[in-house]
Enzyme design. Structure first.
Site, PDB file in Angstrom:
ATOM      1  N   GLU A 164      45.811  32.801  34.379  1.00  0.00           N
ATOM      2  CA  GLU A 164      44.652  32.516  33.535  1.00  0.00           C
ATOM      3  C   GLU A 164      44.743  31.213  32.753  1.00  0.00           C
ATOM      4  O   GLU A 164      44.860  31.224  31.511  1.00  0.00           O
ATOM      5  CB  GLU A 164      44.430  33.703  32.581  1.00  0.00           C
ATOM      6  CG  GLU A 164      44.236  35.013  33.319  1.00  0.00           C
ATOM      7  CD  GLU A 164      43.769  36.165  32.419  1.00  0.00           C
ATOM      8  OE1 GLU A 164      43.763  36.003  31.193  1.00  0.00           O
ATOM      9  OE2 GLU A 164      43.394  37.207  32.973  1.00  0.00           O
ATOM     10  N   GLU A 350      44.528  41.187  38.484  1.00  0.00           N
ATOM     11  CA  GLU A 350      44.395  42.058  37.310  1.00  0.00           C
ATOM     12  C   GLU A 350      42.996  42.652  37.291  1.00  0.00           C
ATOM     13  O   GLU A 350      42.018  41.957  37.591  1.00  0.00           O
ATOM     14  CB  GLU A 350      44.578  41.291  35.983  1.00  0.00           C
ATOM     15  CG  GLU A 350      45.971  40.837  35.688  1.00  0.00           C
ATOM     16  CD  GLU A 350      46.100  40.110  34.349  1.00  0.00           C
ATOM     17  OE1 GLU A 350      45.239  40.321  33.468  1.00  0.00           O
ATOM     18  OE2 GLU A 350      47.060  39.338  34.209  1.00  0.00           O
TER      19      GLU A 350
HETATM   20  C1  FCB Z   1      44.302  39.302  30.627  1.00  0.00           C
HETATM   21  C2  FCB Z   1      45.763  38.893  30.496  1.00  0.00           C
HETATM   22  C3  FCB Z   1      46.702  40.058  30.364  1.00  0.00           C
HETATM   23  C4  FCB Z   1      46.124  41.134  29.485  1.00  0.00           C
HETATM   24  C5  FCB Z   1      44.756  41.521  29.947  1.00  0.00           C
HETATM   25  C6  FCB Z   1      44.122  42.650  29.175  1.00  0.00           C
HETATM   26  O1  FCB Z   1      43.486  38.268  30.171  1.00  0.00           O
HETATM   27  O2  FCB Z   1      46.159  38.132  31.603  1.00  0.00           O
HETATM   28  O3  FCB Z   1      47.932  39.576  29.901  1.00  0.00           O
HETATM   29  O4  FCB Z   1      46.129  40.690  28.173  1.00  0.00           O
HETATM   30  O5  FCB Z   1      43.918  40.402  29.878  1.00  0.00           O
END
Ligand code: FCB
Length: 443
Positions: A164, A350
């Site tokens: 990110e 994620e």
């Molecule tokens: C993302 C992050 C991760 C966690 C999730 C909820 O933005 O990469 O580390 O904080 O959100």
């Protein structure tokens, strides 16, 4: 039920600072998140990652848990400051050893590791020298990446350079929410350029030392939708997309920075050295996408912040953690990234949500919301695969409840509940559901 290929990678995602703890152990150096979380007022509940889930000492149990839950993949991150406590110089053998032991456990359990090299924990010493605004930081990142991938690369093939980059930059030094903090757009865009540069320089460095390396990046992606058909709102949604998605993905795909955004940022655009954009466009084996929510926006010229948009609350079924949860957006994202760019493969690196999980009288955690959430998002992933999109794996955020950055321990994203007082792990209903879902899909 949604159908997935037999060789699909199923697992969960975590991050070093959020779970490891052992912040001062075995020679680990200070990072910007240690400094930030220990700064009064920065973390909602005044907490920090000093202990977190104590994964550093409990990693064997955590890998056992993954195995019990039928995972065949795992996405974790490596703490730069365990390998090079001051960001560069002599490596710290104890830190390297920890990740070697972790890899041993994963491979013994039949779990394919995917490691992220940078999940926001810049060594503090490098921050003191200017952080990502300093071009040298990109070079130190390459040295670190080359070293640790060389150490683990006989057994770990899947590498993710950055997690990110939007958060590494905009959320940190522009929106002042993440470490190291700040409100400077020009600096932020320069940081972003050096983060991208560090990525591009690292890809060939990993290929040199890891035969058969499979390399990607994991940007977060927020699909943007205009609330009305008004051309101003449509343009606002496009601008949000440029701000959040295209600014990072266009350069990776060899297009350079998006011209509309370049113009929009005016005097704040970064300084670029000739050749940088070619370096950043190093061919990748996959793109990882972190997906949580959508942006549902209107134009807002009165906003004091780029991209001059305002989010409008929508009546989605799962309005949690201030996010506009929108399962269809996962499909829209995959489709757009697939049709618009040329990445050979995609992963969901994620996806998850925080709910107010509690231990019930029967000792279990009945997170029915999360089960529904996962089901709905998996359906969208299956829909994407059905249309021929090369989605290869899915990592749920997260394996464990953990230190949720500026929100501290107030948000629980895990499929496993952590009782922080005892460090007891309790698999939530969603974790059990996911386990069964995986085995049905493999059958
Ligand atoms: C993302 C992050 C991760 C966690 C999730 C909820 O933005 O990469 O580390 O904080 O959100």
């Amino acid at each position: 039920m949604a159908q997935f290929p037999k060789d699909f990678v199923w697992g969960a995602s975590t991050c070093a600072y959020q779970i490891e703890g052992a912040a001062q152990e075995d020679g680990r150096g200070e990072t910007i998140w240690d400094r930030f979380s220990h700064t009064p007022g920065r973390i909602k509940d005044g907490s920090n990652g000093d202990v977190a889930c104590d994964h550093y000492h409990r990693y064997r149990d955590d890998v056992k848990l993954m195995r019990q839950l039928n995972h065949n993949g795992y996405r974790g991150s490596i703490a730069w400051a365990r390998i090079f406590p001051t960001g560069s110089g002599a490596p710290n053998p104890a830190g390297v050893d920890f990740y070697k032991r972790l890899v041993d456990s994963l491979l013994e359990a039949g779990i394919t590791p995917f490691f992220t090299l940078y999940h926001w924990d810049l060594p503090q010493v490098l921050q003191d020298q200017g952080g990502w605004a300093n071009r040298e930081t990109a070079l130190r990142f390459v040295d670190y990446a080359r070293y640790i991938t060389g150490q683990l690369g006989d057994r770990v093939k899947h590498w993710i350079t950055h997690n990110e980059p939007w958060c590494t930059t905009f959320l940190s030094t522009y929106l002042d929410i993440h470490a190291p903090g700040g409100k400077d757009l020009k600096l932020t865009l320069q940081n972003a350029h050096h983060v991208l540069l560090s990525h591009g320089l690292t890809v060939p460095a990993i290929r040199e030392v890891v035969p058969g390396a499979v390399i990607g990046m994991a940007p977060n992606y927020v699909p943007a939708y205009a609330v009305t058909d008004n051309p101003k709102d449509v343009a606002a949604a496009h601008r949000f997309d440029g701000f959040f998605n295209r600014w990072f993905i266009d350069p990776l795909a060899g297009r350079g920075y998006p011209p509309d955004m370049w113009e929009y940022y005016g005097a704040n655009v970064p300084q670029i050295t000739p050749g940088d954009m070619d370096i950043i466009a190093a061919p990748l084996d996959f793109l990882g996408l972190n997906y949580y929510d959508r942006a549902y926006v209107v134009d807002d010229p009165t906003s004091t912040h780029v991209p001059h948009t305002r989010g409008v609350p929508s009546s989605q079924e799962w309005r949690t953690a201030d996010r506009d949860v929108y399962p269809d957006g996962l499909y829209d994202m995959l489709r757009r990234v697939y049709l618009d760019y040329n990445f050979p493969a995609l992963y969901i690196t994620e996806n998850g949500a925080a709910f107010s999980d509690e231990i019930s009288a029967d000792g279990a955690v009945h997170d029915a919301d999360r089960v529904e959430f996962l089901q709905a998002h998996f359906n969208q992933a299956a829909r994407a695969i059905d249309t021929g999109i090369p989605l290869k794996g899915y990592f749920v955020w997260s394996l464990l409840d953990n230190f949720e950055w500026s929100q501290g321990y107030t948000l629980r994203y895990g499929i496993t509940y952590i009782d922080y007082a005892t460090q007891r792990r309790i698999v939530k209903d969603s974790g059990l559901w996911y386990r069964d879902f995986i085995s049905q899909n493999r059958a």
